[in-house]
Structures are given as structure tokens and as C-alpha cells.
Design a protein around this motif. Sequence first.
Motif, PDB file in Angstrom:
ATOM      1  N   LYS A  36      38.675  61.542  62.862  1.00 52.34           N
ATOM      2  CA  LYS A  36      37.538  60.661  63.129  1.00 52.34           C
ATOM      3  C   LYS A  36      36.356  61.154  62.302  1.00 52.34           C
ATOM      4  O   LYS A  36      36.095  62.362  62.247  1.00 52.34           O
ATOM      5  CB  LYS A  36      37.174  60.671  64.610  1.00 52.34           C
ATOM      6  CG  LYS A  36      38.233  60.040  65.484  1.00 52.34           C
ATOM      7  CD  LYS A  36      37.782  59.998  66.916  1.00 52.34           C
ATOM      8  CE  LYS A  36      38.845  59.379  67.798  1.00 52.34           C
ATOM      9  NZ  LYS A  36      38.456  59.371  69.195  1.00 52.34           N
ATOM     10  N   PRO A  37      35.626  60.247  61.658  1.00 49.98           N
ATOM     11  CA  PRO A  37      34.506  60.681  60.820  1.00 49.98           C
ATOM     12  C   PRO A  37      33.386  61.304  61.655  1.00 49.98           C
ATOM     13  O   PRO A  37      33.036  60.805  62.717  1.00 49.98           O
ATOM     14  CB  PRO A  37      34.020  59.401  60.151  1.00 49.98           C
ATOM     15  CG  PRO A  37      34.968  58.337  60.513  1.00 49.98           C
ATOM     16  CD  PRO A  37      35.862  58.820  61.580  1.00 49.98           C
ATOM     17  N   LEU A  38      32.857  62.409  61.147  1.00 44.32           N
ATOM     18  CA  LEU A  38      31.744  63.076  61.808  1.00 44.32           C
ATOM     19  C   LEU A  38      30.421  62.812  61.100  1.00 44.32           C
ATOM     20  O   LEU A  38      29.389  62.700  61.747  1.00 44.32           O
ATOM     21  CB  LEU A  38      31.986  64.592  61.853  1.00 44.32           C
ATOM     22  CG  LEU A  38      33.161  65.067  62.695  1.00 44.32           C
ATOM     23  CD1 LEU A  38      33.345  66.566  62.532  1.00 44.32           C
ATOM     24  CD2 LEU A  38      32.929  64.716  64.149  1.00 44.32           C
ATOM     25  N   ARG A  39      30.465  62.725  59.769  1.00 45.63           N
ATOM     26  CA  ARG A  39      29.236  62.567  59.008  1.00 45.63           C
ATOM     27  C   ARG A  39      29.428  61.496  57.946  1.00 45.63           C
ATOM     28  O   ARG A  39      30.513  61.342  57.386  1.00 45.63           O
ATOM     29  CB  ARG A  39      28.860  63.898  58.349  1.00 45.63           C
ATOM     30  CG  ARG A  39      27.424  63.952  57.894  1.00 45.63           C
ATOM     31  CD  ARG A  39      27.023  65.335  57.481  1.00 45.63           C
ATOM     32  NE  ARG A  39      27.996  65.858  56.512  1.00 45.63           N
ATOM     33  CZ  ARG A  39      27.809  66.941  55.788  1.00 45.63           C
ATOM     34  NH1 ARG A  39      26.712  67.629  55.915  1.00 45.63           N
ATOM     35  NH2 ARG A  39      28.723  67.346  54.943  1.00 45.63           N
ATOM     36  N   TYR A  40      28.362  60.755  57.678  1.00 47.55           N
ATOM     37  CA  TYR A  40      28.397  59.671  56.697  1.00 47.55           C
ATOM     38  C   TYR A  40      27.334  59.900  55.631  1.00 47.55           C
ATOM     39  O   TYR A  40      26.321  60.540  55.883  1.00 47.55           O
ATOM     40  CB  TYR A  40      28.118  58.317  57.368  1.00 47.55           C
ATOM     41  CG  TYR A  40      29.166  57.887  58.352  1.00 47.55           C
ATOM     42  CD1 TYR A  40      30.258  57.167  57.948  1.00 47.55           C
ATOM     43  CD2 TYR A  40      29.048  58.202  59.710  1.00 47.55           C
ATOM     44  CE1 TYR A  40      31.228  56.760  58.849  1.00 47.55           C
ATOM     45  CE2 TYR A  40      29.997  57.805  60.617  1.00 47.55           C
ATOM     46  CZ  TYR A  40      31.081  57.076  60.179  1.00 47.55           C
ATOM     47  OH  TYR A  40      32.030  56.680  61.080  1.00 47.55           O
ATOM     48  N   GLU A  41      27.581  59.343  54.448  1.00 49.34           N
ATOM     49  CA  GLU A  41      26.602  59.340  53.361  1.00 49.34           C
ATOM     50  C   GLU A  41      26.503  57.933  52.803  1.00 49.34           C
ATOM     51  O   GLU A  41      27.467  57.180  52.824  1.00 49.34           O
ATOM     52  CB  GLU A  41      27.041  60.270  52.217  1.00 49.34           C
ATOM     53  CG  GLU A  41      26.778  61.720  52.452  1.00 49.34           C
ATOM     54  CD  GLU A  41      27.130  62.556  51.234  1.00 49.34           C
ATOM     55  OE1 GLU A  41      27.453  61.974  50.172  1.00 49.34           O
ATOM     56  OE2 GLU A  41      27.093  63.770  51.350  1.00 49.34           O
ATOM     57  N   LEU A  42      25.313  57.588  52.283  1.00 48.86           N
ATOM     58  CA  LEU A  42      25.150  56.302  51.620  1.00 48.86           C
ATOM     59  C   LEU A  42      25.623  56.421  50.180  1.00 48.86           C
ATOM     60  O   LEU A  42      25.174  57.282  49.432  1.00 48.86           O
ATOM     61  CB  LEU A  42      23.680  55.869  51.639  1.00 48.86           C
ATOM     62  CG  LEU A  42      23.182  55.254  52.933  1.00 48.86           C
ATOM     63  CD1 LEU A  42      21.708  54.932  52.812  1.00 48.86           C
ATOM     64  CD2 LEU A  42      23.961  54.007  53.269  1.00 48.86           C
ATOM     65  N   ARG A  43      26.553  55.554  49.814  1.00 45.27           N
ATOM     66  CA  ARG A  43      27.066  55.518  48.449  1.00 45.27           C
ATOM     67  C   ARG A  43      27.132  54.061  48.006  1.00 45.27           C
ATOM     68  O   ARG A  43      27.132  53.150  48.821  1.00 45.27           O
ATOM     69  CB  ARG A  43      28.457  56.137  48.358  1.00 45.27           C
ATOM     70  CG  ARG A  43      28.463  57.614  48.624  1.00 45.27           C
ATOM     71  CD  ARG A  43      29.836  58.177  48.400  1.00 45.27           C
ATOM     72  NE  ARG A  43      29.840  59.611  48.709  1.00 45.27           N
ATOM     73  CZ  ARG A  43      30.928  60.323  48.841  1.00 45.27           C
ATOM     74  NH1 ARG A  43      32.115  59.751  48.698  1.00 45.27           N
ATOM     75  NH2 ARG A  43      30.859  61.602  49.118  1.00 45.27           N
ATOM     76  N   GLN A  44      27.235  53.869  46.699  1.00 41.62           N
ATOM     77  CA  GLN A  44      27.325  52.516  46.187  1.00 41.62           C
ATOM     78  C   GLN A  44      28.708  51.941  46.487  1.00 41.62           C
ATOM     79  O   GLN A  44      29.721  52.646  46.401  1.00 41.62           O
ATOM     80  CB  GLN A  44      27.072  52.503  44.684  1.00 41.62           C
ATOM     81  CG  GLN A  44      26.921  51.110  44.128  1.00 41.62           C
ATOM     82  CD  GLN A  44      26.465  51.142  42.691  1.00 41.62           C
ATOM     83  OE1 GLN A  44      26.346  52.203  42.103  1.00 41.62           O
ATOM     84  NE2 GLN A  44      26.225  49.972  42.131  1.00 41.62           N
ATOM     85  N   CYS A  45      28.745  50.663  46.845  1.00 42.08           N
ATOM     86  CA  CYS A  45      30.006  49.987  47.155  1.00 42.08           C
ATOM     87  C   CYS A  45      30.866  49.937  45.895  1.00 42.08           C
ATOM     88  O   CYS A  45      30.383  49.595  44.820  1.00 42.08           O
ATOM     89  CB  CYS A  45      29.713  48.583  47.674  1.00 42.08           C
ATOM     90  SG  CYS A  45      31.181  47.680  48.153  1.00 42.08           S
ATOM     91  N   ASN A  46      32.144  50.264  46.024  1.00 40.41           N
ATOM     92  CA  ASN A  46      33.029  50.291  44.853  1.00 40.41           C
ATOM     93  C   ASN A  46      34.098  49.206  44.947  1.00 40.41           C
ATOM     94  O   ASN A  46      35.256  49.408  44.615  1.00 40.41           O
ATOM     95  CB  ASN A  46      33.669  51.662  44.692  1.00 40.41           C
ATOM     96  CG  ASN A  46      34.450  52.070  45.920  1.00 40.41           C
ATOM     97  OD1 ASN A  46      34.422  51.374  46.923  1.00 40.41           O
ATOM     98  ND2 ASN A  46      35.135  53.185  45.830  1.00 40.41           N
ATOM     99  N   CYS A  47      33.699  48.020  45.375  1.00 39.80           N
ATOM    100  CA  CYS A  47      34.668  46.932  45.548  1.00 39.80           C
ATOM    101  C   CYS A  47      34.894  46.186  44.236  1.00 39.80           C
ATOM    102  O   CYS A  47      34.183  46.370  43.265  1.00 39.80           O
ATOM    103  CB  CYS A  47      34.156  45.951  46.597  1.00 39.80           C
ATOM    104  SG  CYS A  47      32.765  44.979  46.016  1.00 39.80           S
ATOM    105  N   GLN A  48      35.899  45.318  44.262  1.00 38.08           N
ATOM    106  CA  GLN A  48      36.146  44.383  43.171  1.00 38.08           C
ATOM    107  C   GLN A  48      35.396  43.094  43.504  1.00 38.08           C
ATOM    108  O   GLN A  48      35.193  42.760  44.662  1.00 38.08           O
ATOM    109  CB  GLN A  48      37.645  44.095  43.056  1.00 38.08           C
ATOM    110  CG  GLN A  48      38.469  45.305  42.797  1.00 38.08           C
ATOM    111  CD  GLN A  48      38.172  45.902  41.424  1.00 38.08           C
ATOM    112  OE1 GLN A  48      37.981  45.182  40.466  1.00 38.08           O
ATOM    113  NE2 GLN A  48      38.108  47.209  41.353  1.00 38.08           N
TER     114      GLN A  48
END
Length: 121
Positions: free
Chosen positions: A89-101
Amino acid sequence: MEWLWWIFIFFIVGGFSWMVDTGRTALRTRHERRIERLKLAEKERLALEEAHKPPEAVCGCSHHLAKHDRRGKCHEDVETPTQWDGNKKPLRYELRQCNCQQYVGPQPLSQIYADELTDLD
């Protein structure tokens, strides 16, 4: 004058309370049905408003196409997990740029014109 005694006995026995209860039940039923009709009319109005909205161009990453450039790169920031516990389960998050198509579905139409087939009124 004898009929006056019969009316008096009718009220004493409880005939009047039976008439009041019947009236209250009828009014309650009428009120409930009226509320149901108002709710159905509201649902119909909302459905018609929803049907007249143009389709939105949304990418698979749930961001609008306006957030993508011509090459397909998304310019929206998303939270990505960076640290997990023992149960994955995730404990920590960071803001990153979306890498979608970029969105690959059909292009949304600007406006569709069609004659009405049935009269809804």
C-alpha cells in the motif's frame, strides 16, 4: 328530532374519528404521489439537460484534451506513489508529470443536427 340523537350516538361511538382518519390517509397518499410526480419530472429535466450537452474530449488518463500538446504529451501533474509498506500500500506520494498517451478515440463532433422523431410533450 330523533335523528339528532342518532348523530350524537354516531359521534360518541367514534364514527367521526373514522372519517378523520380516512381523510388524513387520503391526503397523505395524495401528497406522496404528488412528491413522486415532482421527483420524476425533475429526473426527466436533468436527463434532457444531460442529453443536450456536447461530448467532452477526455484522454484515457482522465485529463481533458486541452491539457495535451500536439505531440500527445500531457501537461497535467498527478500524484504517484514513491514509498510502499509491507502490504504493497502506498505510504508517500509525489507530484509528477502525467506520462500518458494522447487520446486515441474518435474526435468529438462539434454539433450534431437531427430532426426530432417523436414529440416528448
